[in-house]
Scaffold this motif. Sequence first.
Motif, PDB file in Angstrom:
ATOM      1  N   LEU A   1       0.832  -1.205   0.000  1.00 20.94           N
ATOM      2  CA  LEU A   1       0.000   0.000   0.000  1.00 20.94           C
ATOM      3  C   LEU A   1       0.866   1.255   0.000  1.00 20.94           C
ATOM      4  CD1 LEU A   1      -2.651  -1.119   2.657  1.00 20.94           C
ATOM      5  CD2 LEU A   1      -2.719  -1.383   0.181  1.00 20.94           C
ATOM      6  N   ILE A   2       1.914   1.241   0.814  1.00 17.75           N
ATOM      7  CA  ILE A   2       2.802   2.395   0.884  1.00 17.75           C
ATOM      8  C   ILE A   2       3.538   2.568  -0.442  1.00 17.75           C
ATOM      9  CG2 ILE A   2       4.856   3.329   2.021  1.00 17.75           C
ATOM     10  CD1 ILE A   2       3.894   1.946   4.594  1.00 17.75           C
ATOM     11  N   ALA A   3       3.970   1.457  -1.040  1.00 22.57           N
ATOM     12  CA  ALA A   3       4.694   1.519  -2.313  1.00 22.57           C
ATOM     13  C   ALA A   3       3.795   2.042  -3.430  1.00 22.57           C
ATOM     14  CB  ALA A   3       5.227   0.138  -2.674  1.00 22.57           C
ATOM     15  N   VAL A   4       2.537   1.610  -3.440  1.00 18.68           N
ATOM     16  CA  VAL A   4       1.599   2.100  -4.456  1.00 18.68           C
ATOM     17  C   VAL A   4       1.418   3.602  -4.314  1.00 18.68           C
ATOM     18  CG1 VAL A   4      -0.816   2.072  -5.164  1.00 18.68           C
ATOM     19  CG2 VAL A   4       0.381  -0.072  -4.782  1.00 18.68           C
ATOM     20  N   GLY A   5       1.272   4.070  -3.072  1.00 19.90           N
ATOM     21  CA  GLY A   5       1.157   5.505  -2.827  1.00 19.90           C
ATOM     22  C   GLY A   5       2.379   6.249  -3.336  1.00 19.90           C
ATOM     23  N   ALA A   6       3.558   5.684  -3.082  1.00 18.41           N
ATOM     24  CA  ALA A   6       4.794   6.332  -3.524  1.00 18.41           C
ATOM     25  C   ALA A   6       4.866   6.396  -5.048  1.00 18.41           C
ATOM     26  CB  ALA A   6       5.988   5.577  -2.964  1.00 18.41           C
ATOM     27  N   VAL A   7       4.504   5.321  -5.721  1.00 19.88           N
ATOM     28  CA  VAL A   7       4.568   5.286  -7.188  1.00 19.88           C
ATOM     29  C   VAL A   7       3.579   6.280  -7.791  1.00 19.88           C
ATOM     30  CG1 VAL A   7       4.091   3.862  -9.214  1.00 19.88           C
ATOM     31  CG2 VAL A   7       5.395   2.915  -7.304  1.00 19.88           C
ATOM     32  N   LEU A   8       2.359   6.329  -7.245  1.00 24.23           N
ATOM     33  CA  LEU A   8       1.380   7.291  -7.758  1.00 24.23           C
ATOM     34  C   LEU A   8       1.862   8.722  -7.546  1.00 24.23           C
ATOM     35  CD1 LEU A   8      -1.960   5.643  -6.542  1.00 24.23           C
ATOM     36  CD2 LEU A   8      -1.104   5.781  -8.882  1.00 24.23           C
ATOM     37  N   GLY A   9       2.446   8.972  -6.378  1.00 16.59           N
ATOM     38  CA  GLY A   9       2.977  10.305  -6.110  1.00 16.59           C
ATOM     39  C   GLY A   9       4.104  10.663  -7.067  1.00 16.59           C
ATOM     40  N   LEU A  10       4.960   9.686  -7.357  1.00 18.02           N
ATOM     41  CA  LEU A  10       6.054   9.907  -8.307  1.00 18.02           C
ATOM     42  C   LEU A  10       5.514  10.258  -9.686  1.00 18.02           C
ATOM     43  CD1 LEU A  10       9.103   9.701  -8.996  1.00 18.02           C
ATOM     44  CD2 LEU A  10       8.713   7.272  -9.473  1.00 18.02           C
ATOM     45  N   CYS A  11       4.465   9.558 -10.109  1.00 22.02           N
ATOM     46  CA  CYS A  11       3.861   9.830 -11.427  1.00 22.02           C
ATOM     47  C   CYS A  11       3.312  11.262 -11.494  1.00 22.02           C
ATOM     48  CB  CYS A  11       2.743   8.827 -11.705  1.00 22.02           C
ATOM     49  SG  CYS A  11       3.329   7.138 -11.945  1.00 22.02           S
ATOM     50  N   VAL A  12       2.678  11.695 -10.407  1.00 20.55           N
ATOM     51  CA  VAL A  12       2.150  13.060 -10.383  1.00 20.55           C
ATOM     52  C   VAL A  12       3.300  14.069 -10.424  1.00 20.55           C
ATOM     53  CG1 VAL A  12       0.872  14.752  -9.020  1.00 20.55           C
ATOM     54  CG2 VAL A  12       0.032  12.411  -9.204  1.00 20.55           C
ATOM     55  N   GLY A  13       4.394  13.770  -9.716  1.00 15.36           N
ATOM     56  CA  GLY A  13       5.559  14.655  -9.753  1.00 15.36           C
ATOM     57  C   GLY A  13       6.137  14.776 -11.147  1.00 15.36           C
ATOM     58  N   VAL A  14       6.202  13.660 -11.854  1.00 15.44           N
ATOM     59  CA  VAL A  14       6.681  13.685 -13.238  1.00 15.44           C
ATOM     60  C   VAL A  14       5.743  14.511 -14.110  1.00 15.44           C
ATOM     61  CG1 VAL A  14       7.116  12.276 -15.298  1.00 15.44           C
ATOM     62  CG2 VAL A  14       7.893  11.492 -13.031  1.00 15.44           C
ATOM     63  N   PHE A  15       4.439  14.387 -13.874  1.00 16.99           N
ATOM     64  CA  PHE A  15       3.452  15.186 -14.621  1.00 16.99           C
ATOM     65  C   PHE A  15       3.679  16.684 -14.370  1.00 16.99           C
ATOM     66  CE2 PHE A  15      -0.531  17.548 -14.491  1.00 16.99           C
ATOM     67  CZ  PHE A  15      -1.016  17.354 -15.787  1.00 16.99           C
ATOM     68  N   GLN A  16       3.883  17.057 -13.085  1.00 16.58           N
ATOM     69  CA  GLN A  16       4.138  18.460 -12.767  1.00 16.58           C
ATOM     70  C   GLN A  16       5.374  18.977 -13.509  1.00 16.58           C
ATOM     71  OE1 GLN A  16       4.092  17.910  -8.365  1.00 16.58           O
ATOM     72  NE2 GLN A  16       2.931  19.827  -8.371  1.00 16.58           N
ATOM     73  N   LEU A  17       6.429  18.193 -13.476  1.00 20.13           N
ATOM     74  CA  LEU A  17       7.683  18.605 -14.101  1.00 20.13           C
ATOM     75  C   LEU A  17       7.528  18.767 -15.609  1.00 20.13           C
ATOM     76  CD1 LEU A  17      10.764  19.126 -13.928  1.00 20.13           C
ATOM     77  CD2 LEU A  17      11.080  16.641 -14.177  1.00 20.13           C
ATOM     78  N   THR A  18       6.794  17.841 -16.218  1.00 25.26           N
ATOM     79  CA  THR A  18       6.689  17.810 -17.673  1.00 25.26           C
ATOM     80  C   THR A  18       5.733  18.871 -18.208  1.00 25.26           C
ATOM     81  OG1 THR A  18       7.131  15.425 -17.626  1.00 25.26           O
ATOM     82  CG2 THR A  18       6.200  16.329 -19.654  1.00 25.26           C
ATOM     83  N   PHE A  19       4.566  19.010 -17.583  1.00 29.08           N
ATOM     84  CA  PHE A  19       3.516  19.858 -18.165  1.00 29.08           C
ATOM     85  C   PHE A  19       3.302  21.187 -17.448  1.00 29.08           C
ATOM     86  CE2 PHE A  19       2.452  15.448 -19.272  1.00 29.08           C
ATOM     87  CZ  PHE A  19       2.350  15.577 -20.657  1.00 29.08           C
ATOM     88  N   MET A  20       3.829  21.333 -16.244  1.00 24.69           N
ATOM     89  CA  MET A  20       3.573  22.572 -15.500  1.00 24.69           C
ATOM     90  C   MET A  20       4.830  23.419 -15.286  1.00 24.69           C
ATOM     91  SD  MET A  20       0.877  21.051 -12.692  1.00 24.69           S
ATOM     92  CE  MET A  20       0.492  22.660 -12.024  1.00 24.69           C
ATOM     93  N   PHE A  21       5.942  22.736 -14.997  1.00 27.39           N
ATOM     94  CA  PHE A  21       7.162  23.489 -14.724  1.00 27.39           C
ATOM     95  C   PHE A  21       8.284  23.141 -15.714  1.00 27.39           C
ATOM     96  CE2 PHE A  21       4.842  23.474 -10.770  1.00 27.39           C
ATOM     97  CZ  PHE A  21       5.009  24.767 -10.287  1.00 27.39           C
ATOM     98  N   GLY A  22       7.907  22.559 -16.834  1.00 31.74           N
ATOM     99  CA  GLY A  22       8.930  22.130 -17.775  1.00 31.74           C
ATOM    100  C   GLY A  22       9.657  23.294 -18.409  1.00 31.74           C
TER     101      GLY A  22
END
Length: 407
Positions: A386-407
């Motif tokens: 459960l903790i790992a799934v949360g971490a992976v989902l959070g990582l995906c959102v961070g990548v989204f922020q970097l790519t589409f919002m702060f790229g």
Amino acid sequence: MEAVVNDFVSNLWLYLSMPVISGVVGYVTNVIAIKMMFQPLEFVGKPPFLGWQGIIPRRAAKMAAISVETITTHLITQEEIFSRLDADKVANALEPALNGMIEEIVDQVMLEYEPKLWESLPEMVKRQIYKRVKRDAPKLINDIMNQLKINISQMYDLEDMVVTNLSRDKALLNKIFQEVGAAEFRFIGRSGLYFGLLFGLLQMGVWLFFQQGWLLPAFGLLVGYATNAIALQMIFNPKELMRIGPFNIQGLFMKRQNEVASDYGRLVSSYVLTPSNIIEGILKGPYADKVFDMIGRHVQRAVDEQTNLAKPFVTFAVGTQTYRDMKSSAVKRLIQRLPATLKHIEDYADEALDLEHTLSTRLQSLKPSEFEGMLRPAFEQDEWILIAVGAVLGLCVGVFQLTFMFG
């Protein structure tokens, strides 16, 4: 510093989105983690690895065994359960059903083996036979009940009954954990939002001064991981009440012990340790053959006692083997009718056992270390997933922020 301020003002909405997105990520990942504990009931995907089944349904047998250990070790034993049943009151509760059943069984057996003899008997004689059998029925029930109590460990397996019922009904197992830990599961969702907002504010402050691309995915991973891990710790720790200045600090689940005890007592007494389940455990459990053998011996002995004076004449009239066959037939017919007949004692048994009150009050008195076992197993089996799934989902959102919002 002026450049930092100008950058913040120029990109105000982007910076403000950080704590908002972080809060949403924390909330969503925690809610998903909770859903993954319970759903789906059956494996969805391509077993054994490509798919998912809720943690509790997947480990139903083990979860049920843990529940049994809590019940039998700390709350009530099968010996105490059966000691609460009064044999005379059981006989009284069964009397209406037994009276009708006795007449039917006597008629069926006699018409099967000696139809001419039975049809030739005057109705008054038949009534006397019915009356005598009915008169001695309470003694028969009393004898069976006492024998069952004396040999309960060889006649009944409470643990098997509970594990069997909870393992086959995964939805019920889910229901017990969900209702017992309802407040804790809500807290996990809300805490994800709160901690996510805090981490998002920290992320925003760091990004103002240190704009490295890896920071956004790293913070996303941290939020997804930490919100789950911190929430789980806050539920169960500290176990004992701690006073820090004006504050009383204790794990959320421990703090709710009285409330949880009440819910657990209601659920288990209503769905698991029910009179019907207990009776089914007697008639279909691992010792069912022993129970039926014991009942059969008592019924055959009762038949012999009924015909004690007339036995030489009866065996002369119908033959010794036919007499034995008649007794066996009576036993078989009685046992076939037992499940339906024993339903008549469920109301009395429910009142006599008073399991809801017993389970609740005894659960309230458990030590925190013992009480933790009520809910902790639901998490600790695969909480790392459960903790790992949360971490992976959070990582995906961070990548989204970097790519589409702060790229």
